[in-house]
Design a protein around this motif. Structure first.
Motif, PDB file in Angstrom:
ATOM      1  N   ILE A 186      60.063  25.611  76.781  1.00  0.00           N
ATOM      2  CA  ILE A 186      59.779  24.912  75.525  1.00  0.00           C
ATOM      3  C   ILE A 186      60.143  25.804  74.347  1.00  0.00           C
ATOM      4  CG2 ILE A 186      57.974  23.818  74.132  1.00  0.00           C
ATOM      5  CD1 ILE A 186      56.454  23.284  76.759  1.00  0.00           C
ATOM      6  N   GLY A 187      60.950  25.258  73.426  1.00  0.00           N
ATOM      7  CA  GLY A 187      61.330  25.974  72.224  1.00  0.00           C
ATOM      8  C   GLY A 187      60.584  25.449  71.014  1.00  0.00           C
ATOM      9  N   ALA A 188      60.961  25.940  69.851  1.00  0.00           N
ATOM     10  CA  ALA A 188      60.301  25.529  68.612  1.00  0.00           C
ATOM     11  C   ALA A 188      60.940  24.269  68.050  1.00  0.00           C
ATOM     12  CB  ALA A 188      60.395  26.658  67.581  1.00  0.00           C
ATOM     13  N   ASN A 189      60.109  23.322  67.610  1.00  0.00           N
ATOM     14  CA  ASN A 189      60.569  22.090  66.974  1.00  0.00           C
ATOM     15  C   ASN A 189      61.514  21.277  67.851  1.00  0.00           C
ATOM     16  OD1 ASN A 189      59.197  22.628  64.518  1.00  0.00           O
ATOM     17  ND2 ASN A 189      60.813  24.062  63.965  1.00  0.00           N
ATOM     18  N   GLY A 190      61.305  21.325  69.166  1.00  0.00           N
ATOM     19  CA  GLY A 190      62.237  20.634  70.050  1.00  0.00           C
ATOM     20  C   GLY A 190      63.522  21.436  70.119  1.00  0.00           C
ATOM     21  N   MET A 191      64.323  21.228  71.171  1.00  0.00           N
ATOM     22  CA  MET A 191      65.531  22.037  71.348  1.00  0.00           C
ATOM     23  C   MET A 191      66.729  21.450  70.598  1.00  0.00           C
ATOM     24  SD  MET A 191      65.307  23.519  75.209  1.00  0.00           S
ATOM     25  CE  MET A 191      64.064  24.732  75.629  1.00  0.00           C
ATOM     26  N   ASN A 192      66.861  20.151  70.549  1.00  0.00           N
ATOM     27  CA  ASN A 192      67.889  19.502  69.747  1.00  0.00           C
ATOM     28  C   ASN A 192      67.558  18.018  69.640  1.00  0.00           C
ATOM     29  OD1 ASN A 192      68.802  18.244  72.160  1.00  0.00           O
ATOM     30  ND2 ASN A 192      70.146  19.984  72.587  1.00  0.00           N
ATOM     31  N   ASP A 193      68.463  17.250  69.084  1.00  0.00           N
ATOM     32  CA  ASP A 193      68.189  15.831  68.877  1.00  0.00           C
ATOM     33  C   ASP A 193      68.125  15.051  70.178  1.00  0.00           C
ATOM     34  OD1 ASP A 193      68.130  16.249  66.180  1.00  0.00           O
ATOM     35  OD2 ASP A 193      70.252  15.765  65.874  1.00  0.00           O
ATOM     36  N   GLU A 194      68.769  15.584  71.236  1.00  0.00           N
ATOM     37  CA  GLU A 194      68.853  14.851  72.500  1.00  0.00           C
ATOM     38  C   GLU A 194      67.575  14.978  73.327  1.00  0.00           C
ATOM     39  OE1 GLU A 194      71.539  14.844  76.597  1.00  0.00           O
ATOM     40  OE2 GLU A 194      72.064  16.161  74.938  1.00  0.00           O
ATOM     41  N   TYR A 195      66.960  16.165  73.307  1.00  0.00           N
ATOM     42  CA  TYR A 195      65.750  16.388  74.099  1.00  0.00           C
ATOM     43  C   TYR A 195      64.882  17.430  73.417  1.00  0.00           C
ATOM     44  CZ  TYR A 195      68.195  20.574  75.758  1.00  0.00           C
ATOM     45  OH  TYR A 195      68.844  21.777  75.814  1.00  0.00           O
ATOM     46  N   GLN A 196      63.614  17.548  73.832  1.00  0.00           N
ATOM     47  CA  GLN A 196      62.665  18.448  73.169  1.00  0.00           C
ATOM     48  C   GLN A 196      62.220  19.612  74.041  1.00  0.00           C
ATOM     49  OE1 GLN A 196      59.830  15.440  72.176  1.00  0.00           O
ATOM     50  NE2 GLN A 196      60.907  14.814  70.322  1.00  0.00           N
ATOM     51  N   PHE A 197      62.339  19.484  75.336  1.00  0.00           N
ATOM     52  CA  PHE A 197      62.062  20.599  76.241  1.00  0.00           C
ATOM     53  C   PHE A 197      62.728  20.313  77.579  1.00  0.00           C
ATOM     54  CE2 PHE A 197      58.692  17.604  77.143  1.00  0.00           C
ATOM     55  CZ  PHE A 197      58.428  17.735  78.500  1.00  0.00           C
ATOM     56  N   ARG A 198      62.727  21.309  78.440  1.00  0.00           N
ATOM     57  CA  ARG A 198      63.253  21.116  79.792  1.00  0.00           C
ATOM     58  C   ARG A 198      62.144  21.393  80.802  1.00  0.00           C
ATOM     59  NH1 ARG A 198      68.217  25.045  79.889  1.00  0.00           N
ATOM     60  NH2 ARG A 198      66.806  26.197  78.515  1.00  0.00           N
ATOM     61  N   ALA A 199      62.139  20.631  81.874  1.00  0.00           N
ATOM     62  CA  ALA A 199      61.047  20.764  82.842  1.00  0.00           C
ATOM     63  C   ALA A 199      61.570  20.617  84.261  1.00  0.00           C
ATOM     64  CB  ALA A 199      59.960  19.731  82.572  1.00  0.00           C
ATOM     65  N   LEU A 200      60.884  21.296  85.170  1.00  0.00           N
ATOM     66  CA  LEU A 200      61.261  21.272  86.580  1.00  0.00           C
ATOM     67  C   LEU A 200      60.069  20.809  87.404  1.00  0.00           C
ATOM     68  CD1 LEU A 200      63.281  22.142  88.884  1.00  0.00           C
ATOM     69  CD2 LEU A 200      62.133  24.365  88.848  1.00  0.00           C
ATOM     70  N   ASP A 201      60.281  19.812  88.255  1.00  0.00           N
ATOM     71  CA  ASP A 201      59.303  19.421  89.258  1.00  0.00           C
ATOM     72  C   ASP A 201      60.081  18.985  90.496  1.00  0.00           C
ATOM     73  OD1 ASP A 201      57.390  18.312  90.931  1.00  0.00           O
ATOM     74  OD2 ASP A 201      56.184  17.545  89.271  1.00  0.00           O
ATOM     75  N   PHE A 207      58.451  14.865  74.475  1.00  0.00           N
ATOM     76  CA  PHE A 207      56.998  14.724  74.427  1.00  0.00           C
ATOM     77  C   PHE A 207      56.640  13.277  74.109  1.00  0.00           C
ATOM     78  CE2 PHE A 207      57.816  19.153  73.102  1.00  0.00           C
ATOM     79  CZ  PHE A 207      57.109  19.818  74.098  1.00  0.00           C
ATOM     80  N   LYS A 208      55.631  12.749  74.800  1.00  0.00           N
ATOM     81  CA  LYS A 208      55.217  11.368  74.547  1.00  0.00           C
ATOM     82  C   LYS A 208      54.588  11.223  73.160  1.00  0.00           C
ATOM     83  CE  LYS A 208      54.289  10.319  79.423  1.00  0.00           C
ATOM     84  NZ  LYS A 208      53.215  10.008  80.403  1.00  0.00           N
ATOM     85  N   ASN A 209      53.767  12.185  72.806  1.00  0.00           N
ATOM     86  CA  ASN A 209      53.111  12.163  71.488  1.00  0.00           C
ATOM     87  C   ASN A 209      53.414  13.488  70.812  1.00  0.00           C
ATOM     88  OD1 ASN A 209      51.480  12.024  69.260  1.00  0.00           O
ATOM     89  ND2 ASN A 209      49.670  11.321  70.369  1.00  0.00           N
ATOM     90  N   TYR A 210      54.542  13.545  70.137  1.00  0.00           N
ATOM     91  CA  TYR A 210      55.044  14.820  69.616  1.00  0.00           C
ATOM     92  C   TYR A 210      54.049  15.485  68.662  1.00  0.00           C
ATOM     93  CZ  TYR A 210      58.285  18.237  67.672  1.00  0.00           C
ATOM     94  OH  TYR A 210      58.877  19.403  67.277  1.00  0.00           O
ATOM     95  N   THR A 211      53.510  14.736  67.745  1.00  0.00           N
ATOM     96  CA  THR A 211      52.654  15.311  66.707  1.00  0.00           C
ATOM     97  C   THR A 211      51.377  15.916  67.280  1.00  0.00           C
ATOM     98  OG1 THR A 211      53.501  13.693  65.125  1.00  0.00           O
ATOM     99  CG2 THR A 211      51.486  14.863  64.524  1.00  0.00           C
ATOM    100  N   GLU A 212      50.745  15.213  68.211  1.00  0.00           N
ATOM    101  CA  GLU A 212      49.447  15.631  68.728  1.00  0.00           C
ATOM    102  C   GLU A 212      49.528  16.345  70.076  1.00  0.00           C
ATOM    103  OE1 GLU A 212      46.812  15.397  66.855  1.00  0.00           O
ATOM    104  OE2 GLU A 212      48.007  14.391  65.318  1.00  0.00           O
ATOM    105  N   ASN A 213      50.723  16.592  70.581  1.00  0.00           N
ATOM    106  CA  ASN A 213      50.864  17.150  71.928  1.00  0.00           C
ATOM    107  C   ASN A 213      50.306  18.577  72.001  1.00  0.00           C
ATOM    108  OD1 ASN A 213      52.464  18.658  74.166  1.00  0.00           O
ATOM    109  ND2 ASN A 213      52.737  16.488  74.626  1.00  0.00           N
TER     110      ASN A 213
END
Length: 334
Positions: A159-174, A53-59
């Motif tokens: 999207i999971g809770a509190n990000g998925m791990n230290d490497e990434y916060q969610f997964r997306a497909l486009d 997320f670009k802005n994790y807190t306010e996203n």
């Protein structure tokens, strides 16, 4: 995988407002199987990317998903906020089409996640029949259809809770963005995130770009192209990392071509060494399929193409080549 809740909202760009559902769907065996297939299809897609997320807190999307995970009673209202947010983005972006938006709360490996799946309408054609002045008037008409079990998903987020791990916060497909190389409006503007160029992505881009470059840059010397492709496959299967400069030195003889290859990789964002994703390589480097200009097509395991006792090519004086399949005991018509 367990499907806990789902809801579908209708986002029609021809309307001034989205049609937001006030009732979650009823989960039964058939519906659970449908969403399980859809989510598995997304997770197995080769274009699924890790992202942050670009802005994790306010996203907005992150906060809605976390509220759903921690308090399931908020599922409907938060899903409506997600859908309304996407609708606003769609209205100002021509490349985001009208759709049904499915939001699903599910558990996999004891972790709750929210799937946001954009289901684009498929246009099918049927006929209309009118009886005019004692004559039949039959016309072809289009009919937009929403959800289908076999539908190919182009855009989705897990999207999971509190990000998925230290490497990434969610997964997306486009898929459209991956194909065109253009920024993803679905990921960048709707989710307000950005994709990560991880080792899997770099391995995929390196292999695909190198294959295409070899085919085009060495089109006049197929033997040289075969040698370069063999070094490419060996590098990916046997080494632990790729150094673009080192690979170019080993695989390309011509100095101008070497520089052109390095420039291409720099344009693709691969300007330093990276670790090879062995799972991706194991999955993708199994088969090979070649077509000739005189009508033949040869398919087989990559290991058989690489075995000099089974396959080789010979360059002729006139510039053509002979493809030789060796030590065949029998063959049969297919």
């Amino acid at each position: 995988m367990i499907i806990h809740k789902f809801i579908v909202h209708v986002l029609d760009k021809n309307s001034d407002v989205p049609i937001l559902n006030d009732f979650e769907g009823k989960v039964n065996q058939e519906v659970e199987g449908f969403f399980q297939k859809m989510i598995k299809r997304v997770t197995r897609d080769d274009d699924l990317r890790k992202a942050v997320f670009k802005n994790y807190t306010e996203n907005t999307i992150r906060k809605c998903c976390e509220q759903i995970i921690y308090d399931e009673s908020t599922f409907v209202e938060n899903s409506k906020e997600i859908a309304a947010y996407l609708f606003d983005v769609m209205k100002v972006n021509s490349d985001l089409e009208s759709c049904d938006l499915a939001v699903c709360l599910y558990t996999v490996k004891e972790e709750k996640n929210v799937a946001i799946i954009k289901i684009d309408y498929k246009k099918l054609y049927t006929h209309s029949i009118e009886f005019v002045d004692e004559k039949f008037n039959i016309q072809i008409v289009s009919n937009e259809v929403g959800i289908q079990e076999t539908q190919r998903i182009k855009q989705a987020a897990l999207i999971g809770a509190n990000g998925m791990n230290d490497e990434y916060q969610f997964r997306a497909l486009d898929k459209d963005s991956e194909k065109s190389g253009l920024p993803s409006k679905f990921i960048g503007e709707f989710i307000d995130g950005e994709k990560i160029d991880d080792d899997k992505y770099k391995t995929k881009v390196f292999k695909t770009s190198a294959d295409n470059w070899i085919t085009n840059a060495m089109a006049n010397d197929i033997k040289q192209a075969e040698d370069a492709r063999s070094i490419l496959n060996y590098t990916l299967k046997e080494q632990q990392q790729v150094d673009v400069v080192e690979f170019a030195e080993r695989a390309i003889k011509d100095e101008d071509l070497k520089e052109g290859f390095k420039e291409l990789m720099e344009e693709k964002g691969i300007d330093e060494s990276f670790a090879i994703d062995k799972k991706w390589v194991e999955k993708k480097l199994k088969k090979r399929n070649i077509k000739t200009d005189n009508g033949f097509e040869i398919k087989g395991n990559l290991t058989d193409f690489e075995d000099p006792m089974k396959y080789s090519i010979k360059k002729n004086e006139d510039g053509t080549i002979d493809i030789v399949i060796k030590n065949v005991n029998f063959f049969e018509e297919k």
